[in-house]
Design a protein around this motif. Structure first.
Motif, PDB file in Angstrom:
ATOM      1  N   TYR A   2       0.822  -1.206   0.000  1.00 29.65           N
ATOM      2  CA  TYR A   2       0.000   0.000   0.000  1.00 29.65           C
ATOM      3  C   TYR A   2       0.860   1.262   0.000  1.00 29.65           C
ATOM      4  O   TYR A   2       1.914   1.294   0.636  1.00 29.65           O
ATOM      5  CB  TYR A   2      -0.897   0.026   1.243  1.00 29.65           C
ATOM      6  N   LYS A   3       0.384   2.252  -0.715  1.00 28.87           N
ATOM      7  CA  LYS A   3       1.015   3.571  -0.691  1.00 28.87           C
ATOM      8  C   LYS A   3      -0.067   4.613  -0.470  1.00 28.87           C
ATOM      9  O   LYS A   3      -1.259   4.328  -0.617  1.00 28.87           O
ATOM     10  CB  LYS A   3       1.740   3.823  -1.998  1.00 28.87           C
ATOM     11  N   SER A   4       0.365   5.824  -0.166  1.00 24.39           N
ATOM     12  CA  SER A   4      -0.611   6.853   0.163  1.00 24.39           C
ATOM     13  C   SER A   4      -0.944   7.727  -1.053  1.00 24.39           C
ATOM     14  O   SER A   4      -0.084   8.018  -1.873  1.00 24.39           O
ATOM     15  CB  SER A   4      -0.068   7.736   1.282  1.00 24.39           C
ATOM     16  N   HIS A   5      -2.221   8.141  -1.105  1.00 25.56           N
ATOM     17  CA  HIS A   5      -2.633   9.108  -2.123  1.00 25.56           C
ATOM     18  C   HIS A   5      -2.022  10.467  -1.802  1.00 25.56           C
ATOM     19  O   HIS A   5      -1.837  11.292  -2.676  1.00 25.56           O
ATOM     20  CB  HIS A   5      -4.168   9.266  -2.102  1.00 25.56           C
ATOM     21  N   ASN A   6      -1.774  10.670  -0.509  1.00 25.88           N
ATOM     22  CA  ASN A   6      -1.297  11.963  -0.039  1.00 25.88           C
ATOM     23  C   ASN A   6       0.211  12.082  -0.242  1.00 25.88           C
ATOM     24  O   ASN A   6       0.986  11.284   0.283  1.00 25.88           O
ATOM     25  CB  ASN A   6      -1.644  12.108   1.452  1.00 25.88           C
ATOM     26  N   HIS A   7       0.616  13.129  -0.954  1.00 28.61           N
ATOM     27  CA  HIS A   7       2.034  13.304  -1.284  1.00 28.61           C
ATOM     28  C   HIS A   7       2.912  13.468  -0.032  1.00 28.61           C
ATOM     29  O   HIS A   7       4.083  13.100  -0.031  1.00 28.61           O
ATOM     30  CB  HIS A   7       2.174  14.538  -2.193  1.00 28.61           C
ATOM     31  N   ILE A   8       2.312  13.987   1.035  1.00 24.47           N
ATOM     32  CA  ILE A   8       3.081  14.192   2.287  1.00 24.47           C
ATOM     33  C   ILE A   8       3.626  12.856   2.791  1.00 24.47           C
ATOM     34  O   ILE A   8       4.682  12.789   3.409  1.00 24.47           O
ATOM     35  CB  ILE A   8       2.181  14.818   3.387  1.00 24.47           C
ATOM     36  N   TYR A   9       2.892  11.785   2.523  1.00 27.50           N
ATOM     37  CA  TYR A   9       3.296  10.464   3.014  1.00 27.50           C
ATOM     38  C   TYR A   9       3.967   9.629   1.918  1.00 27.50           C
ATOM     39  O   TYR A   9       3.910   8.401   1.945  1.00 27.50           O
ATOM     40  CB  TYR A   9       2.084   9.710   3.576  1.00 27.50           C
ATOM     41  N   ARG A  10       4.600  10.293   0.974  1.00 31.91           N
ATOM     42  CA  ARG A  10       5.185   9.553  -0.156  1.00 31.91           C
ATOM     43  C   ARG A  10       6.288   8.592   0.280  1.00 31.91           C
ATOM     44  O   ARG A  10       6.605   7.631  -0.417  1.00 31.91           O
ATOM     45  CB  ARG A  10       5.707  10.524  -1.218  1.00 31.91           C
ATOM     46  N   LYS A  11       6.894   8.846   1.448  1.00 30.92           N
ATOM     47  CA  LYS A  11       7.968   7.965   1.926  1.00 30.92           C
ATOM     48  C   LYS A  11       7.430   6.653   2.494  1.00 30.92           C
ATOM     49  O   LYS A  11       8.180   5.720   2.747  1.00 30.92           O
ATOM     50  CB  LYS A  11       8.756   8.666   3.042  1.00 30.92           C
ATOM     51  N   LEU A  12       6.127   6.616   2.723  1.00 32.48           N
ATOM     52  CA  LEU A  12       5.534   5.468   3.435  1.00 32.48           C
ATOM     53  C   LEU A  12       5.129   4.329   2.495  1.00 32.48           C
ATOM     54  O   LEU A  12       4.485   4.555   1.469  1.00 32.48           O
ATOM     55  CB  LEU A  12       4.308   5.960   4.218  1.00 32.48           C
ATOM     56  N   ILE A  13       5.526   3.119   2.869  1.00 41.15           N
ATOM     57  CA  ILE A  13       5.054   1.904   2.186  1.00 41.15           C
ATOM     58  C   ILE A  13       4.530   0.976   3.283  1.00 41.15           C
ATOM     59  O   ILE A  13       5.219   0.745   4.278  1.00 41.15           O
ATOM     60  CB  ILE A  13       6.197   1.200   1.425  1.00 41.15           C
ATOM     61  N   VAL A  14       3.313   0.500   3.112  1.00 44.88           N
ATOM     62  CA  VAL A  14       2.779  -0.460   4.087  1.00 44.88           C
ATOM     63  C   VAL A  14       2.614  -1.801   3.382  1.00 44.88           C
ATOM     64  O   VAL A  14       2.053  -1.871   2.284  1.00 44.88           O
ATOM     65  CB  VAL A  14       1.428   0.025   4.667  1.00 44.88           C
ATOM     66  N   VAL A  15       3.141  -2.828   4.015  1.00 41.35           N
ATOM     67  CA  VAL A  15       3.062  -4.167   3.429  1.00 41.35           C
ATOM     68  C   VAL A  15       2.177  -5.027   4.316  1.00 41.35           C
ATOM     69  O   VAL A  15       2.360  -5.050   5.536  1.00 41.35           O
ATOM     70  CB  VAL A  15       4.467  -4.819   3.345  1.00 41.35           C
TER      71      VAL A  15
END
Lengths: 474, 358
Positions: A132-145
């Motif tokens: 999963y990744k975020s639609h929100n650009h602020i959270y672009r560093k985040l990857i949830v597996v």
């Protein structure tokens, strides 16, 4: 000829010799660590970590944080990780088949959506259900597996497979990081042109009693409860003295699973975390060292004395017992998996000093102590031993143990001075006095139970219930 | 066992005495520290007041020496108290790092007026490395260029920290010109030091020369740093010299050369990199394919498509990404690859599609 006095003498002198060698090792560790800590503090005083944080040349880092049933605090914990200021960074949260609503909370909290993602199975793992990744650009560093439950080691291996950066930082999702923690952990990778730094670790401190706000440490306090307080002392001794000395020798075998950085390429070449042991953090470091040694490649495992990460220590004997039981099993499993190194000159210092030290003084110490104490008591009750001798020997060990703790407190006061009130330091000293009477026997007993459990082939992690941190009231 | 007991009792007594001494030391040390912290607080206020005064100081015609007024208490403390001197110096250095223009000049003036530079110069002769390095850093932050000669001789010092601070100082004083220590340096320039030097250089804009010489240095870390400079500052004239570095035996030099070529490429660069690709190890192959993401053209599509057959999945992913970044033709050819519907390429393409959509 009566053999009994001979056996008793062998037993007594054997225990005595073992104790004296152990004491000498502690003296060496204590003294040897001073130079390393001193050197680091002088060196560090010149470092402007802002340069590293902003540099495009800084090594790229992937933070791997496995989460299992962490729903209660997952949003805040992830926010804390995302707030780390570092240029080349990605944060990978691995939901290890949680039974609670961790994933749903993450999806909602960070506006996540499932993406097409190629998981390169460089290390075999359990099934990955989705990335999963975020639609929100602020959270672009985040990857949830999201993956099937397979334990911490398996979750970390999934993280290694997913990570796109050169270095991985493995962290317990509920740990509180110091502001510069990541920068401090990364810098050693850049400092050794003739050695490949394969792993770095830093000091873990006990967060119980500390004031935490928004995932940040606001105030350092000494825990009020005895068990966390005695673990505070134990951690100071272990991290500020023992690990620094081993680091100076380049013989460190353990980087704490709570917070450590690794060279991803070497991790993959070594096959990643071993999910057949409960001591996966130590086992990986030993395997990586062994790999480098077998290929005759110059390498280093670095350790820094800065407190980087604050974690919650068990507050009850039940949870503490499970933790120490697991640590014992992890140590034995690691030693068993790498027994080829035992006094093997091919592995240099690793085989001739580090491994034997862990074998004799980490694995065997609780067994020798338990057998020794039980043996002396039996002999005493049977009237076969001089009680004065027994008490004197106990006093000798006890006074040395207390001295070693006081020395560790002195080092803490002279270096990082986290506990600023005199009352706290006096409290730590009192704790050091009580430790051999209450805490230490329990730890020895837990280690014995760990040995027994291992013989019975019990390999569970043991549930670690956490209470959560004290949050500052507004 | 009588003898042993005697020794044990002595040892216990010794331990107890040491414990008591250590406890006493800790308590006295903490007491003094708390007491000193109150004093430090007051001193800090004094120092900050003086620094504020200096920052906003304006020249007057009354005082030709342009001296900033200093209280007699501050002067007295400076002379007799090394702790105060240290605190004032630290505060001055912190302030100097955060201001520029006339305020920075005023702080430098204050530093000299207080005679603090004399202490720093004296400390350059200290045998302790960290005191020496601290003094160099101090002179550097204060911009005392006139001490270049004293500092320059430390740029190849055996101690890493002294060497690093001296190198940063000369670059701080003279920008790119200061890099001439690279001509002779025999010690390695660590990655960390390279980051610090690049940071210092980011403040300067002038042109510079010498890279060509450094690209041929015996010191491989100097070559790697020169490659970074050439790439970061887009020195296109060095393209061919950098291409020569692709042949270097040192893998780090080759890797840096690949990365730098990504910054100063010509129409021949992709061809050169692809020819190098075939004889490199996987790490360097990955770096080449990554660089090709920005410089490859439609002409490179066939050879990249061949690389999709490589067994290394990470490389396959990188190649697919490069094909997609070439443009519509590249992505189309990727989608029409004969393995496009199979694992792992099907998943790779799904990921690339997602990346392109972002």
């Amino acid at each position: 000829m009566n053999l009994l006095p001979v056996i008793i003498d062998i037993f007594t002198y054997g225990i005595l010799a073992y104790s004296i060698i152990l004491l000498l090792c502690y003296i060496f560790i204590g003294i040897y660590s001073i130079g390393e800590v001193n050197n680091y503090l002088h060196k560090n005083s010149f470092t402007d970590y802002r340069i590293l944080a902003a540099s495009t040349q800084a090594p790229s880092i992937s933070i791997l944080a496995p989460a299992y049933n962490e729903g209660a605090n997952i949003i805040e914990n992830v926010r804390s990780l995302l707030s780390i200021h570092y240029n080349n960074l990605e944060v990978i949260i691995i939901n290890d088949g949680s039974k609670d609503d961790s994933l749903e909370k993450l999806i909602k909290g960070y506006d996540l959506y499932k993406v097409g993602f190629f998981v390169n199975q460089q290390i075999p793992t359990k099934n990955v259900r989705g990335v999963y990744k975020s639609h929100n650009h602020i959270y672009r560093k985040l990857i949830v597996v999201d993956k099937d439950n397979g334990g911490k080691a398996d979750a970390l291996n999934v993280g290694v497979n997913i990570a796109k950066n050169d270095y991985i930082v493995c962290i317990d999702v509920d740990c509180i990081l110091e502001q510069d923690a990541l920068l401090k952990l990364t810098k050693p990778f850049l400092e050794h042109p003739h050695h490949r730094v394969i792993a770095t670790g830093g000091v873990i401190r006990i967060a119980n009693g500390c004031e935490i706000e928004g995932g940040r440490l606001i105030n350092v306090n000494l825990p009020k409860q005895f068990l966390p307080r005695v673990q505070t002392l134990e951690y100071i001794r272990a991290f500020l003295l023992a690990r620094m000395a081993w680091s100076r020798l380049n013989g460190l075998l353990l980087i704490s699973g709570a917070f450590g950085a690794f060279d991803k390429e070497i991790v993959i070449k070594c096959g990643g975390y071993n999910h057949n042991t409960v001591g996966e953090d130590m086992e990986l470091v030993v395997r990586m060292r062994r790999y480098m040694k077998e290929l005759n490649l110059p390498y280093k495992v670095a350790f820094i004395p800065d407190p980087l990460c604050w974690t919650e220590a068990p507050e009850t004997f039940k949870i503490l017992g499970r933790q120490r039981n697991r640590w014992t099993r992890g140590t034995i499993e690691t030693l068993r998996l790498h027994k080829v190194m035992f006094f093997n000159p091919r592995y240099g210092l690793l085989g001739m000093i580090s491994y034997p030290y862990w074998f004799f003084f980490e694995f065997l110490a609780p067994i020798v102590e338990f057998v020794g104490m039980a043996g002396f008591l039996v002999l005493g009750i049977l009237g076969l031993i001089n009680w004065i001798f027994f008490v004197t020997l106990l006093g000798f060990i006890f006074s040395f143990g207390f001295l070693y703790s006081i020395f560790a407190i002195l080092m803490e006061v002279l270096t990082y001075h986290q506990y600023k009130r005199q009352k706290d330091i006096l409290n730590l000293m009192l704790t050091a006095l009580l430790e051999p009477l209450i805490f230490h026997p329990f730890v020895v007993w837990s280690a014995i139970k760990g040995n027994i459990d291992l013989l019975r082939k019990k390999n569970s992690w043991g549930e670690m219930t956490r209470k959560g941190f004290t949050t500052k009231k507004s | 066992m009588v003898i042993e007991l005697h020794y044990f009792n002595l040892a216990i007594l010794f331990f107890i005495v040491v414990i008591l001494l250590l406890i006493g030391f800790i308590l006295i040390y903490m007491h003094l520290r708390i007491k000193r912290s109150h004093k430090l607080h007051k001193w800090k206020l004094m120092a900050n007041l003086l620094i504020r005064k200096a920052i906003f100081y304006e020249e007057t015609e009354d005082d030709p020496a342009n001296n900033i007024p200093i209280t007699s208490r501050t002067k007295r403390l400076l002379l007799k108290n090394s702790h105060f001197r240290k605190l004032l110096t630290d505060e001055l250095l912190n302030a100097k790092k955060n201001v520029s223009g006339s305020s920075a000049e005023n702080l430098k003036h204050l530093y000299i007026q207080l005679g603090l530079h004399q202490y720093a110069l004296a400390e350059l002769k200290n045998y302790k490395w960290y005191i020496k390095a601290q003094a160099i850093q101090e002179l550097s932050i204060m911009g005392l260029k006139e001490n270049l000669t004293s500092v320059y001789r430390f740029t190849n010092n055996a101690n890493e920290l002294v060497r690093m601070e001296a190198q940063i100082a000369v670059v701080n004083f003279y920008g790119f010109e200061g890099l001439r220590f690279l001509d002779v340096i025999s010690h390695p320039v660590t990655e960390w030091q390279q980051i610090q030097l690049l940071h210092e250089l980011s403040h300067t804009t002038e042109n510079f020369s010498g890279i060509e010489k450094w690209l041929k240095s015996e010191n491989k870390t100097v070559v790697a740093f020169a490659l970074k400079l050439a790439g970061n500052y887009h020195r296109f004239e060095l393209h061919d010299s950098i291409v020569e570095c692709l042949e270097d035996l040192d893998p780090n030099v080759r890797l840096q050369a690949i990365i730098s070529l990504g910054e100063i490429y010509t129409d021949k660069t992709s061809e050169i990199l692809i020819s190098r690709y075939l004889i490199e190890d996987i790490k360097h192959q990955m770096a080449i394919v990554k660089v090709l993401q920005n410089i490859a053209t439609n002409d490179d599509i066939p050879i990249l498509l061949d690389q999709l057959n490589n067994e290394n999945a990470a490389l396959k992913l990188m190649v697919a990404r490069t094909l997609a970044k070439i443009g519509a033709d590249g992505f189309k050819s990727l989608q029409h690859h004969y393995q496009a519907q199979q694992y792992p390429l099907a998943e790779i393409i799904a990921q690339i599609k997602n990346e392109l959509a972002l």
